[in-house]
Design a protein around this motif. Structure first.
Motif, PDB file in Angstrom:
ATOM      1  N   GLY A  54       0.830  -1.201   0.000  1.00 43.47           N
ATOM      2  CA  GLY A  54       0.000   0.000   0.000  1.00 43.47           C
ATOM      3  C   GLY A  54       0.860   1.245   0.000  1.00 43.47           C
ATOM      4  O   GLY A  54       1.979   1.253  -0.517  1.00 43.47           O
ATOM      5  N   ASP A  55       0.346   2.300   0.619  1.00 48.64           N
ATOM      6  CA  ASP A  55       1.059   3.573   0.631  1.00 48.64           C
ATOM      7  C   ASP A  55       1.036   4.239   2.002  1.00 48.64           C
ATOM      8  O   ASP A  55       1.168   5.451   2.111  1.00 48.64           O
ATOM      9  CB  ASP A  55       0.470   4.528  -0.415  1.00 48.64           C
ATOM     10  CG  ASP A  55      -0.993   4.897  -0.126  1.00 48.64           C
ATOM     11  OD1 ASP A  55      -1.576   4.358   0.842  1.00 48.64           O
ATOM     12  OD2 ASP A  55      -1.547   5.728  -0.867  1.00 48.64           O
ATOM     13  N   ASP A  56       0.835   3.423   3.041  1.00 50.85           N
ATOM     14  CA  ASP A  56       0.692   4.043   4.355  1.00 50.85           C
ATOM     15  C   ASP A  56       1.275   3.202   5.482  1.00 50.85           C
ATOM     16  O   ASP A  56       1.713   2.065   5.277  1.00 50.85           O
ATOM     17  CB  ASP A  56      -0.786   4.347   4.637  1.00 50.85           C
ATOM     18  CG  ASP A  56      -1.677   3.102   4.623  1.00 50.85           C
ATOM     19  OD1 ASP A  56      -1.136   1.980   4.495  1.00 50.85           O
ATOM     20  OD2 ASP A  56      -2.907   3.242   4.732  1.00 50.85           O
TER      21      ASP A  56
ATOM     22  N   LYS B 187      -0.095   8.556   5.497  1.00 50.56           N
ATOM     23  CA  LYS B 187       0.182   8.377   4.069  1.00 50.56           C
ATOM     24  C   LYS B 187       1.623   8.785   3.791  1.00 50.56           C
ATOM     25  O   LYS B 187       2.039   9.905   4.122  1.00 50.56           O
ATOM     26  CB  LYS B 187      -0.771   9.235   3.226  1.00 50.56           C
ATOM     27  CG  LYS B 187      -2.218   8.792   3.272  1.00 50.56           C
ATOM     28  CD  LYS B 187      -2.445   7.560   2.427  1.00 50.56           C
ATOM     29  CE  LYS B 187      -3.923   7.199   2.356  1.00 50.56           C
ATOM     30  NZ  LYS B 187      -4.169   5.993   1.532  1.00 50.56           N
TER      31      LYS B 187
ATOM     32  N   GLY C  44       3.544   7.103   0.748  1.00 52.26           N
ATOM     33  CA  GLY C  44       3.958   6.805  -0.624  1.00 52.26           C
ATOM     34  C   GLY C  44       3.875   5.322  -0.924  1.00 52.26           C
ATOM     35  O   GLY C  44       3.929   4.490  -0.014  1.00 52.26           O
ATOM     36  N   LYS C  45       3.740   4.977  -2.184  1.00 49.81           N
ATOM     37  CA  LYS C  45       3.568   3.576  -2.579  1.00 49.81           C
ATOM     38  C   LYS C  45       4.811   2.740  -2.296  1.00 49.81           C
ATOM     39  O   LYS C  45       5.923   3.197  -2.432  1.00 49.81           O
ATOM     40  CB  LYS C  45       3.221   3.491  -4.065  1.00 49.81           C
ATOM     41  CG  LYS C  45       1.848   4.057  -4.412  1.00 49.81           C
ATOM     42  CD  LYS C  45       1.533   3.898  -5.887  1.00 49.81           C
ATOM     43  CE  LYS C  45       0.152   4.441  -6.212  1.00 49.81           C
ATOM     44  NZ  LYS C  45      -0.158   4.311  -7.662  1.00 49.81           N
ATOM     45  N   ARG C  46       4.549   1.499  -1.898  1.00 53.59           N
ATOM     46  CA  ARG C  46       5.579   0.515  -1.564  1.00 53.59           C
ATOM     47  C   ARG C  46       6.474   1.028  -0.426  1.00 53.59           C
ATOM     48  O   ARG C  46       7.696   1.066  -0.531  1.00 53.59           O
ATOM     49  CB  ARG C  46       6.393   0.107  -2.780  1.00 53.59           C
ATOM     50  CG  ARG C  46       5.563  -0.515  -3.898  1.00 53.59           C
ATOM     51  CD  ARG C  46       6.343  -1.486  -4.755  1.00 53.59           C
ATOM     52  NE  ARG C  46       7.639  -1.049  -5.186  1.00 53.59           N
ATOM     53  CZ  ARG C  46       7.881  -0.272  -6.235  1.00 53.59           C
ATOM     54  NH1 ARG C  46       6.870   0.141  -6.977  1.00 53.59           N
ATOM     55  NH2 ARG C  46       9.103   0.061  -6.555  1.00 53.59           N
TER      56      ARG C  46
ATOM     57  N   SER D 259       8.982   3.142  -4.188  1.00 51.84           N
ATOM     58  CA  SER D 259       8.534   3.736  -5.451  1.00 51.84           C
ATOM     59  C   SER D 259       9.173   5.086  -5.720  1.00 51.84           C
ATOM     60  O   SER D 259       9.414   5.457  -6.871  1.00 51.84           O
ATOM     61  CB  SER D 259       7.008   3.890  -5.441  1.00 51.84           C
ATOM     62  OG  SER D 259       6.600   4.783  -4.416  1.00 51.84           O
TER      63      SER D 259
END
Length: 337
Positions: A40-42, A58, A60-62, A81
């Motif tokens: 996810g991103d969190d 939050k 960022g992705k990965r 990411s």
């Protein structure tokens, strides 16, 4: 400024210059666990007083690695990411700085004072040392297939594992160079180093158990098997039977996860005996203890949950749903605002 005040200021500056200043861990505040959701991103936050989730950050992705300075005021996380290290103010849960990295990062480690953070650069075969006050990378050291960074509670030393050379490297932060390279008996996965830096405990690829290494002698003391179990079937950790491994704050026990049978074993270092298996969720991935040693937190990457285990009773006190693909996590006291 009188003479006494001048002397105190000069003493503090001198201690800081020689790397002897300390950040004292927070004693009062909220005990929290932070869980990175790698798919996810969190980051999920859990209140260890109520054993309930209290929100997400939050980032960022990965999102991958997570570490923190000892006083609980700053949290650091690596984002695959974006190829960045992010600094989070734990009072506001806001990202206060984003530091570019030269490659794909993995599990980070911070010095207790929060001055330096070591980050594996998996796409560049280096470990980077980030100076947090300066907000930039100040050193890169070569290491083949770096994986996890680790800190034993010292401001002048960090460790980095090499999956390509089957060893754990010790970094002297005053010299910004390696002072030791400890060979292990296979591809190192997560590991733990005793406070006196004499003993290494390391999980190895394709091995259901862990190895114990005498650091000064650079020799294997023992290879310890977990009870027999079927091969693990965990997408996030291929070729891995044991991925979570951590020493209790008092250093008397080693807690070890089994991805194969979905549980945790407690290894008594003095008696060299295991507890019965403590069942968790699917594919238990990483272990972190609360500073007081009351709870062990375990990320279950196969069931998107975190198990919170009472270390005294060795029973699961709560299972908390988190984000997708939880991996790295830590627990600490966050001081009141």
């Amino acid at each position: 400024m009188n003479a006494r005040t001048r002397w105190l200021v000069m003493a503090v500056l001198a201690l800081s210059a020689f790397g002897l200043s300390r950040v004292v861990p927070a004693k009062t505040g909220t005990m929290k666990a932070y869980v990175t959701n790698s798919l996810g991103d969190d980051i999920t936050m859990i209140d260890l007083g109520t054993l309930k989730p209290i929100g997400t950050i939050k980032v960022g992705k990965r999102v991958h690695g997570v570490c923190a300075q000892a006083d609980g005021q700053k949290l650091f996380t690596t984002i695959e990411s974006e190829r960045t290290l992010k600094v989070i103010d734990t009072a506001t849960n806001e990202v206060t700085a984003t530091i570019p990295l030269p490659g794909v990062p993995n599990q980070c480690a911070s010095t207790p004072d929060g001055h330096y953070v070591a980050v594996p650069n998996r796409s560049g075969d280096t470990v980077v040392i980030v100076d947090i006050p300066m907000g930039k990378v100040v050193k890169e050291l070569p290491v083949k297939k770096p994986h996890n960074a680790y800190n034993t509670g010292r401001n002048d030393v960090l460790y980095i594992s090499s999956m390509g050379e089957n060893q754990i490297n010790r970094i002297d932060l005053k010299k910004m160079e390696y002072t030791d390279k400890i060979p292990v008996g296979g591809i190192p996965r997560p590991y733990a180093v005793s406070k006196d830096e004499k003993t290494l405990y390391v999980a190895l690829s394709d091995f259901h158990g862990f190895e114990i290494v005498n650091i000064p002698d650079k020799k294997e003391i023992a290879r310890v098997d977990l009870p027999p179990a079927p091969p693990a079937d965990c997408e996030l950790e291929p070729h891995t039977e044991t991925h979570g491994l951590a020493l209790t704050p008092n250093g008397k026990e080693l807690w070890v996860t089994s991805l194969s049978d979905g549980g945790v074993y407690v290894y008594d270092i003095a008696t060299k005996k295991f507890s019965k298996e403590i069942s968790t969720g699917m594919c238990p991935n990483w272990i972190a203890f609360s500073p007081d040693g009351k709870y062990a937190t375990v990320s279950n990457s196969g069931s998107n949950s975190t198990s919170i285990i009472d270390t005294k009773t060795q029973q699961v006190a709560a299972t908390v749903k988190v984000g997708e693909g939880p991996k790295r996590l830590l627990a600490m006291v966050v001081p009141a605002s």
